[in-house]
Design an enzyme around this catalytic site. Structure first.
Site, PDB file in Angstrom:
ATOM      1  N   HIS A  36       0.798  -1.223   0.000  1.00  0.00           N
ATOM      2  CA  HIS A  36       0.000   0.000   0.000  1.00  0.00           C
ATOM      3  C   HIS A  36       0.834   1.278   0.000  1.00  0.00           C
ATOM      4  CE1 HIS A  36      -3.528  -2.239  -0.313  1.00  0.00           C
ATOM      5  NE2 HIS A  36      -3.312  -2.906   0.802  1.00  0.00           N
ATOM      6  N   HIS A  69       2.837  -8.209  -3.261  1.00  0.00           N
ATOM      7  CA  HIS A  69       1.875  -8.968  -4.068  1.00  0.00           C
ATOM      8  C   HIS A  69       1.859  -8.360  -5.463  1.00  0.00           C
ATOM      9  CE1 HIS A  69      -2.526 -10.653  -4.325  1.00  0.00           C
ATOM     10  NE2 HIS A  69      -1.782 -11.015  -5.361  1.00  0.00           N
TER      11      HIS A  69
HETATM   12  N1  PXP Z   1      -1.250 -12.462   3.349  1.00  0.00           N
HETATM   13  C1  PXP Z   1      -1.738 -12.578   2.090  1.00  0.00           C
HETATM   14  C2  PXP Z   1      -1.617 -13.883   1.407  1.00  0.00           C
HETATM   15  C3  PXP Z   1      -2.339 -11.480   1.439  1.00  0.00           C
HETATM   16  O1  PXP Z   1      -2.807 -11.634   0.188  1.00  0.00           O
HETATM   17  C4  PXP Z   1      -2.386 -10.248   2.118  1.00  0.00           C
HETATM   18  C5  PXP Z   1      -2.974  -9.055   1.421  1.00  0.00           C
HETATM   19  O2  PXP Z   1      -2.170  -8.717   0.327  1.00  0.00           O
HETATM   20  C6  PXP Z   1      -1.839 -10.175   3.400  1.00  0.00           C
HETATM   21  C7  PXP Z   1      -1.304 -11.296   4.014  1.00  0.00           C
HETATM   22  C8  PXP Z   1      -1.810  -8.901   4.175  1.00  0.00           C
HETATM   23  O3  PXP Z   1      -3.099  -8.513   4.511  1.00  0.00           O
HETATM   24  P1  PXP Z   1      -3.336  -7.089   5.191  1.00  0.00           P
HETATM   25  O4  PXP Z   1      -2.899  -6.070   4.190  1.00  0.00           O
HETATM   26  O5  PXP Z   1      -4.794  -7.084   5.448  1.00  0.00           O
HETATM   27  O6  PXP Z   1      -2.502  -7.064   6.430  1.00  0.00           O
END
Ligand code: PXP
Length: 289
Positions: A36, A69
């Site tokens: 982000h 990601h």
């Molecule tokens: N783990 C995976 C596999 C994810 O796809 C994500 C989101 O990209 C996260 C962890 C992290 O999630 P958050 O941004 O809600 O902490």
């Protein structure tokens, strides 16, 4: 005389060794997802803020790894971010991706330390469910044979479902990441039931020789309950860390999460029932922080 001199020294060394073993057995790896930071950058098409700089700040603050990601629609992390990240970071690089030919080609070229396979639908706001490992055997096998060739560790992002966990073992995964999204959204007895499901799933995975990670939707408050699950060895946290960083800076945000994780780890015991009660109640109290 020698006996009297050596005994206390030996006892001291053994004490330290045992303490270190105990500590390392409980020390959860904290991986920070910096997607982000790229979301903010891409909103204006600028060069800043730079997710690579953010990742390095996380490392300085004690993060054990960096997660990114690469989505099909490139809504945050871009291909060049993956390449620059590979060059720049000192810790573990975990690349989350879908099991597509395009992603396999990129991952094989760049060589992250870990690949986490996630399901992907363009229209979703974030990764909304676990991977259907049983339904995508062929695609996962393709990734797993590339991982074997390149020496990359394979992790599958799953709901805490016993059949999916067993299937992932047979598909070449060394690790699973349990989807904590439902746990984070539920409250009261619904959350307790989901916590038990995650605890059972992680125990099964550990029995099968899989390492257990967890992530999605975790905050400084709700991570405590997840860190209290004995088999969880790694956490992947993104959105809430970046949100905290807006106000306290990246380093302090990571340290805040490290402290919350340590609080959860401190609740670990062999008495699962008491962990459950403690984790749910301490989660509730820390929500007001
Ligand atoms: N783990 C995976 C596999 C994810 O796809 C994500 C989101 O990209 C996260 C962890 C992290 O999630 P958050 O941004 O809600 O902490």
């Amino acid at each position: 005389m020698c006996r009297w001199v050596l005994r206390p020294q030996k006892a001291f060394v053994m004490g330290v060794t045992n303490a270190l073993r105990h500590y390392s057995a409980w020390m959860i790896r904290l991986h920070i997802n910096v997607d982000h930071v790229a979301t903010v950058r891409n909103a204006r098409g600028t060069r800043y803020p730079d997710p690579i700089f953010a990742a390095q700040q996380c490392e300085l603050a004690g993060a054990d790894g960096i997660t990114i990601h690469l989505r099909e629609d490139r809504r945050h992390i871009l291909d060049r971010d993956v390449e620059r990240m590979r060059e720049a970071i000192q810790t573990t690089l975990n690349l989350e991706m879908a099991a597509t030919d395009e992603m396999i080609e990129i991952a094989e070229r760049v060589g992250p330390d870990v690949i986490t396979l996630v399901p992907e639908r363009r229209e979703e706001r974030t990764t909304e469910g676990g991977l259907d490992a049983m339904g995508h055997r062929e695609a996962i096998r393709k990734v797993s044979s590339m991982c074997e060739r390149r020496g990359i560790r394979l992790s599958l992002f799953l709901a805490a479902d016993a059949d999916q966990i067993r299937a992932s073992r047979n598909l070449g995964a060394g690790q699973i990441e349990l989807h904590t999204g439902d746990y984070c959204e539920l409250s009261g007895s619904g959350r307790t039931t989901e916590w038990e499901r995650l605890a059972r799933g992680s125990e099964l995975a550990a029995e099968l020789g899989l390492e257990v990670a967890a992530g999605h939707g975790l905050t400084r408050a709700n991570v405590i309950g997840i860190a209290a699950i004995p088999a969880v060895e790694e956490l992947n946290i993104g959105h809430a860390v970046i949100a905290d960083a807006l106000f306290v800076g990246m380093g302090e945000a990571v340290k805040g999460f490290r402290e919350a994780v340590a609080r959860g780890e401190a609740q670990r015991s062999t008495d699962t029932h008491s962990i459950k009660i403690q984790s749910v109640s301490s989660e509730g109290s820390s929500r007001d922080e």
